[in-house]
Design an enzyme around this catalytic site. Structure first.
Site: not given
Ligand SMILES: NC(=O)c1ccc[n+]([C@@H]2O[C@H](COP(=O)([O-])OP(=O)(O)OC[C@H]3O[C@@H](n4cnc5c(N)ncnc54)[C@H](O)[C@@H]3O)[C@@H](O)[C@H]2O)c1
Length: 261
Positions: A165, A200
């Protein structure tokens, strides 16, 4: 002096035709809704058909204009189709919010499979390359446009257990800066937003454990998570005419994480 009656007009997105990738969930969903509320005609791209259609329906129900185009952004033919369909549906294209992303499983590099690495790089870096390439080709042929890429504070800093990531986001930030430089004089403004931890579905996995969630909140000087609508506000500003001299910026939307670089 600015006429008070038009003081906010450059912040509006009235009539702008904008693609939102990852528009079926989280920040992309809130961005699509906000852009439409500010007058944009929105093309929502996502692999998630249910989420994408829901957002398009919500916009239509509120009197706005939106279309969902099922798109796997790691597939070049899909990305080409997305740009062509968006331009055809609304008679042109003015902006793009390249926002889709995945986080992948946590683990140090010794624990990370090559498959995980490739998957995260495919969505967070290769798809940004494909999106930029085809959007820029369109804007070069049609008088310019504006692009915002969702990076992350992980595009600037390391985080424990997120090698793919962090590498993908550093790469996507580099690509943002490179393309911003290459196309600034050709009427194409390209900028990055770097969100901090935001509530989220993507972040939900890492926040399930209340103790872990507390650590994440405390790591942000503001003492809380971001809300996806707060990220959408930054993207709306950068895509608007109010940001006409902003090129290649790293806009941190992170509750203060970046104060100590
Ligand atoms: N949530 C956070 O804390 C946080 C922090 C910093 C940056 N970000 C970044 O923000 C962006 C949006 O993330 P979010 O938190 O809203 O996550 P999310 O999971 O809610 O939304 C991401 C969307 O991208 C879509 N997507 C994934 N792969 C795709 C592909 N190949 N083709 C098309 N669509 C695809 C997903 O289906 C999903 O709808 C990502 O780039 C993420 O890395 C998130």
């Amino acid at each position: 002096m600015t006429d008070p009656s038009s003081a906010y007009s450059r912040l509006n997105l009235t009539g702008k035709r904008i693609i939102v990738t990852g528009g079926g969930s989280g920040m992309g969903r809130e961005a699509a809704l906000l852009f439409a509320a500010r007058g944009a005609k929105v093309t929502i791209a996502d692999v998630n058909e249910t989420g994408g259609n829901d957002v398009a329906d919500l916009i239509a129900d509120a009197g706005g204009e939106a279309v969902f185009v099922k798109t796997d952004l790691t597939n070049e033919a899909d990305v080409k189709n997305l740009v062509a369909t968006a331009a055809e549906r609304f008679g042109g294209l003015d902006g793009a919010f390249n926002n889709a992303g995945i986080i992948g499983p946590h683990g140090s590099i010794a624990e990370t499979s090559f498959e995980t690495w490739q998957k995260v790089i495919a969505v967070n870096l290769n798809a940004v390359f494909l999106s930029l390439k085809h959007e820029i080709q369109y804007f070069l042929a049609h008088g310019g446009g504006s692009i915002v890429n969702t990076i992350s504070t992980a595009g600037r800093f390391a985080y424990p257990g997120l090698p793919a990531y962090v590498a993908s986001k550093h790469g996507a930030l580099g690509l943002t800066r490179q393309t911003a430089w290459d196309y600034a004089a050709k009427g194409i403004r390209i900028n990055a937003i770097l969100p901090g931890s935001t509530e989220t579905p993507l972040a939900a996995g890492g926040l399930k454990n209340p103790a872990a969630a507390e650590v994440v909140k405390k790591a942000q000087p503001i003492g809380r998570l971001g809300q996806p609508g707060e990220i959408a506000e930054a993207a709306a500003f950068l895509l608007s005419d109010a940001a006409s001299f902003i090129v290649g910026a790293d806009l941190y939307v992170d509750g203060g994480v970046s104060v100590n670089p």
